[in-house]
Design a protein around this motif. Structure first.
Motif, short mmCIF file in Angstrom:
data_model
loop_
_atom_site.label_atom_id
_atom_site.label_comp_id
_atom_site.label_asym_id
_atom_site.label_seq_id
_atom_site.Cartn_x
_atom_site.Cartn_y
_atom_site.Cartn_z
N SER A 146 17.49 -40.95 8.24
CA SER A 146 17.01 -41.05 7.16
C SER A 146 16.83 -39.43 6.41
CB SER A 146 15.35 -41.20 7.35
OG SER A 146 14.43 -40.58 8.19
N SER A 147 16.49 -39.36 5.04
CA SER A 147 16.63 -38.18 4.22
C SER A 147 15.66 -37.07 5.02
CB SER A 147 16.34 -38.57 2.67
OG SER A 147 16.16 -37.23 2.10
N ILE A 148 16.63 -35.94 5.05
CA ILE A 148 15.54 -34.82 5.70
C ILE A 148 15.15 -33.71 4.69
CG2 ILE A 148 15.71 -32.90 7.53
CD1 ILE A 148 17.74 -34.85 8.92
N ALA A 381 27.14 -36.02 16.37
CA ALA A 381 27.46 -36.80 15.00
C ALA A 381 25.97 -36.25 14.19
CB ALA A 381 27.24 -38.29 15.03
N PHE A 382 25.05 -36.16 14.88
CA PHE A 382 23.87 -35.56 14.15
C PHE A 382 23.90 -34.19 13.49
CE2 PHE A 382 19.39 -33.92 14.09
CZ PHE A 382 18.86 -34.61 12.75
N SER A 383 24.50 -33.40 14.84
CA SER A 383 24.72 -32.15 14.48
C SER A 383 25.69 -31.82 13.43
CB SER A 383 24.90 -31.18 15.78
OG SER A 383 24.25 -31.35 16.45
N GLY A 389 25.63 -31.07 5.67
CA GLY A 389 24.52 -31.02 4.30
C GLY A 389 23.70 -29.68 4.36
N GLY A 390 24.31 -28.66 5.03
CA GLY A 390 23.68 -27.19 4.83
C GLY A 390 22.09 -27.16 5.38
N LEU A 391 21.88 -27.98 6.40
CA LEU A 391 20.78 -27.94 6.92
C LEU A 391 20.53 -27.63 8.21
CD1 LEU A 391 20.03 -32.11 6.25
CD2 LEU A 391 19.15 -30.13 4.83
#
Length: 409
Positions: A146-148, A381-383, A389-391
């Motif tokens: 979901s959107s972080i 995949a999450f990393s 996303g530049g997060l």
């Protein structure tokens, strides 16, 4: 082996070797000496130990096998007792962690922060998880993110506890309570709970019991809209059972009673087995054990009753009879009035919020990544998603620093 770690990841496990092995591999692949992995195994056999041999060279792994049948809470308690970390985080044996959790724990240690509550926004569905979904194959593992936003908030835990009890001890995950399960908590705070109650965990559900007990011990919690763990769902998990309707039945059949020689179910809670009644019973057990009568008086039975009547028609006679016998209002008219008001304030409000969330949801608020075979691939995949996303957690730490200093001043 180090005497002290910044963080211990604790995994209580039972009869889920195939998932636990992958989770161990995912966590130990993190090249950081400040993280410890505690695996408390209460399986029917110790076969997991044999499969763990390739990992036993790593001094960061502490494995303990207990052959006697333990309750959920006792297995969790043993895990906590074995942890050497300044901070602890409990996850399931089908879950994973975001490696950035170590950076957050270091910042918490430097600032003597007692608890951080991250949002669970990365969910991994193992292959053959048993949950059908639109647009995909349940036999193929996939991930939902979901959107972080990265928002940071500091909340007073007592006001959140009052909200929980006013709502019949329901919807606790939506509140800013201290979380040990998929959260970050200073271990010394768990020692405070044990000093008061005699145990790390009571009740039947260790996650909600600890959320309530720790929220009594810790006055503020920092909440972040950024996931530090990955929640896993497999065909043997409690989440899958909830989704497929297996978490309901007669009280005597509840798996939570396994390992308890005797258990005193709360008089205030209807005597049948469901997620809602287990939550209520364990919440009230924590309040009682922590000797907080002022909080106990905030419990509103009508809200628990309404939630149960809506979901569990097969137990309606038990629920109605229990409400009539235990309501603090003596007159039938007042009892019915309170139920109607509770219905308007709780389930109706929840429905409106769900509709509003769907209407305001933007494209891209949720993404799904398919064909992910295990938790190791899920973390990678999450990393990768965060990188694209530049997060990163550095910006979260900067925001926490600002908010925390504002609160102290």
């Amino acid at each position: 082996m180090q005497d002290k770690y910044i963080i211990s990841i604790i995994i209580p496990t039972k009869n889920r070797t195939e998932y636990a092995l992958k989770t161990v591999e995912q966590i130990l692949s993190i090249s950081d000496t400040d993280i410890q992995l505690v695996l408390q195994d209460n399986s029917d056999t110790n076969e997991l130990e044999e499969f763990l041999k390739p990992f036993l060279f790593d001094s960061r792994l502490k494995y303990n096998y207990t052959s006697e049948v333990l309750s959920f809470v006792d297995n969790f308690s043993l895990g906590v007792s074995l942890a050497d970390g300044e901070y602890i985080c409990i996850i399931g044996d089908d879950d994973g962690i975001n490696p950035e959790i170590v950076k957050v724990a270091r910042w918490a240690s430097k600032n003597d922060v007692k608890a951080i509550k991250p949002e669970v926004q990365a969910i991994y569905f193992w292959p053959d998880n048993g949950i059908s979904f639109r647009g995909g194959n349940e036999n193929s593992g996939y991930m939902s993110i979901s959107s972080i936003s990265g928002n940071v908030k500091i909340s007073k835990t007592k006001s959140e506890l009052v909200k929980l009890l006013n709502n019949g001890c329901q919807k606790y995950l939506a509140l800013d309570l201290v979380k040990l399960y998929h959260g970050l908590v200073k271990k010394s705070c768990m020692e405070e709970v044990k000093s008061e109650t005699g145990v790390y965990f009571g009740g039947l559900s260790p996650d909600i019991y600890s959320a309530v007990a720790l929220s009594i011990v810790i006055p503020e919690v920092i909440s972040i809209k950024y996931p530090l763990t990955i929640s896993g769902i497999c065909k043997k998990s409690g989440s899958a059972d909830s989704a497929t309707g297996k978490h309901t039945g007669e009280l005597k059949d509840a798996p939570h009673f396994r390992g308890h020689l005797e258990y005193n179910w709360a008089d205030e809670v209807p005597r049948f087995y469901s997620v809602e009644t287990i939550w209520a019973d364990s919440s009230l057990a924590a309040v009682r054990d922590m000797k907080k009568k002022d909080l106990f008086d905030e419990f509103k039975l009508e809200y628990l009753t309404i939630y149960c009547l809506i979901k569990y028609n097969e137990f309606s006679d038990i629920i109605k009879r229990h409400y009539t016998n235990n309501s603090r209002q003596l007159y039938s008219y007042q009892q019915k009035k309170n139920l109607i008001l509770a219905y308007l304030k709780a389930p109706t409000r929840d429905f409106i919020n769900r509709v509003l969330n769907r209407l305001t949801r933007k494209r891209g608020d949720f993404i799904k990544l398919y064909d992910i075979r295990d938790i190791i691939q899920a973390e990678k995949a999450f990393s990768n998603y965060l990188t694209i996303g530049g997060l990163n957690v550095e910006s979260i730490i900067t925001e926490m620093e600002l908010k925390y200093n504002e609160m102290k001043n």
